[in-house]
Write a protein that holds these residues in place. Sequence first.
Motif, short mmCIF file in Angstrom:
data_model
loop_
_atom_site.label_atom_id
_atom_site.label_comp_id
_atom_site.label_asym_id
_atom_site.label_seq_id
_atom_site.Cartn_x
_atom_site.Cartn_y
_atom_site.Cartn_z
N SER A 108 -2.52 -2.72 -3.75
CA SER A 108 -1.86 -3.56 -4.59
C SER A 108 -1.20 -3.45 -5.87
N HIS A 109 -2.19 -3.69 -6.09
CA HIS A 109 -2.76 -3.42 -7.61
C HIS A 109 -2.70 -1.74 -8.81
N ARG A 110 -2.21 -1.03 -7.87
CA ARG A 110 -2.48 0.59 -8.31
C ARG A 110 -3.73 1.33 -8.45
N PRO A 111 -4.77 0.94 -7.92
CA PRO A 111 -6.29 1.63 -8.42
C PRO A 111 -5.46 3.00 -8.39
N LYS A 112 -6.61 3.35 -8.97
CA LYS A 112 -6.71 4.85 -9.09
C LYS A 112 -7.61 5.68 -8.10
N VAL A 113 -8.56 4.72 -7.95
CA VAL A 113 -9.22 4.98 -6.51
C VAL A 113 -9.76 3.83 -5.35
N LEU A 114 -9.55 4.46 -4.06
CA LEU A 114 -9.70 3.75 -2.96
C LEU A 114 -10.99 3.91 -2.26
N PHE A 115 -11.75 2.87 -1.57
CA PHE A 115 -13.18 2.82 -1.18
C PHE A 115 -13.16 2.51 -0.05
N LEU A 116 -13.53 3.42 1.46
CA LEU A 116 -13.48 2.93 3.02
C LEU A 116 -13.90 2.97 3.42
N ASP A 117 -14.38 1.68 3.21
CA ASP A 117 -15.90 1.67 4.31
C ASP A 117 -15.85 1.52 5.78
N GLU A 118 -16.38 2.10 6.24
CA GLU A 118 -15.89 2.59 7.74
C GLU A 118 -14.65 2.21 8.26
N PRO A 119 -13.61 3.51 7.30
CA PRO A 119 -12.07 3.10 8.38
C PRO A 119 -11.83 3.46 10.00
N THR A 120 -13.02 4.36 10.35
CA THR A 120 -12.44 4.23 11.89
C THR A 120 -13.56 3.72 13.04
N ALA A 121 -14.54 2.61 12.50
CA ALA A 121 -15.30 1.91 12.90
C ALA A 121 -14.60 1.51 13.85
N GLY A 122 -15.05 1.42 15.32
CA GLY A 122 -14.91 0.94 16.84
C GLY A 122 -12.98 0.91 17.03
N VAL A 123 -12.67 2.43 16.55
CA VAL A 123 -11.48 2.84 16.67
C VAL A 123 -10.71 4.11 17.55
N ASP A 124 -9.72 3.79 18.28
CA ASP A 124 -9.99 4.45 18.88
C ASP A 124 -9.24 5.56 18.31
N VAL A 125 -8.90 7.30 19.43
CA VAL A 125 -8.44 7.97 19.26
C VAL A 125 -7.49 8.03 18.18
N ALA A 126 -6.45 7.70 19.10
CA ALA A 126 -4.93 7.60 18.72
C ALA A 126 -5.45 6.95 17.32
N LEU A 127 -5.53 5.57 16.74
CA LEU A 127 -5.58 5.19 15.12
C LEU A 127 -6.50 6.19 14.60
N ARG A 128 -7.52 7.00 15.05
CA ARG A 128 -8.54 7.44 14.11
C ARG A 128 -7.83 8.53 13.51
N ARG A 129 -7.54 8.94 14.34
CA ARG A 129 -6.12 9.49 14.05
C ARG A 129 -5.58 9.65 12.94
N GLU A 130 -4.89 8.84 13.56
CA GLU A 130 -3.49 7.59 12.35
C GLU A 130 -4.18 7.64 10.72
#
Length: 228
Positions: free
Chosen positions: A149-171
């Motif tokens: 929202s504040h237009r950062p230059k760096v984005l951290f994703l901590d375990e972005p697909t933990a507990g997520v199904d295959v379709a959502l992982r692809r997304e």
Amino acid sequence: RPIIDIDHVSKRYDSGTVALNDVSLQIDEGEILALLGPNGAGKTTLISIICGLVVPTGGTVRVGGHDIRKDWRAARKLIGLVPQEIALEPFESVIDCVRFTRGLYGEPPDDAYIERLLSSLALWDKREAKTRELSGGMKRRVLIAKALSHRPKVLFLDEPTAGVDVALRREMWQVVRELRAEGVTIILTTHYLEEAEDMADRIGVINRGELLLVKSKDELLGEFGKKH
Ligand code: ADP
Ligand code: ADP
């Protein structure tokens, strides 16, 4: 010049656990780096230190040249963090939620940017929906919109697909690629080699607080004699 410079960082928690031991790593603007390692390796601790949420017991971190401890405000403006757990205000609308988070960073309202951001995450049509009405995949995208929202230059994703199904992982992978195309530097943690392979330009392998190696994806795959 790297956008993130991690210099001999160590962390020992009060419990005595050494979560990180002398980790050094430089991350260039525009790259996607995956931190790959098993549970308890130290990945979340490292991300939390870079984001200024955990104080290291040794070493320094610079973000965009700003020492995270001495110049936290300037460093933090450059960073967005998508945490592991989904925590959203259930009765708040998507757009209010993203506007509110932008406000927390002291940024003036910018509805044109918010519209572009929500559109790029396929959330614009849902902007008036309450977050509790959203699917799991949409909730994750709202978390990403908040982090951007504040237009950062760096984005951290901590375990972005933990507990997520295959379709959502692809997304999620698709979202990451699109963000990179816009020039956002991305650092993600995972314990799946496949995920690191599919998303990242470089992979850092971390175990028991040690950064064992950092290699480009091709180098790493060559070493393991693995093919797609
Ligand atoms: P990962 O994200 O790779 O699973 P963490 O950074 O969460 O690893 O944890 C690294 C080590 O530090 C683990 O042994 C974990 O139990 C410990 N740890 C994490 N957070 C804390 C804390 N707040 N207090 C004490 N020990 C912690
Ligand atoms: P940070 O990213 O620095 O960890 P956040 O921006 O996520 O902090 O949130 C800071 C505080 O504001 C937290 O206590 C969080 O629960 C609260 N908060 C964040 N977003 C919203 C929101 N959309 N509506 C209400 N409270 C929020």
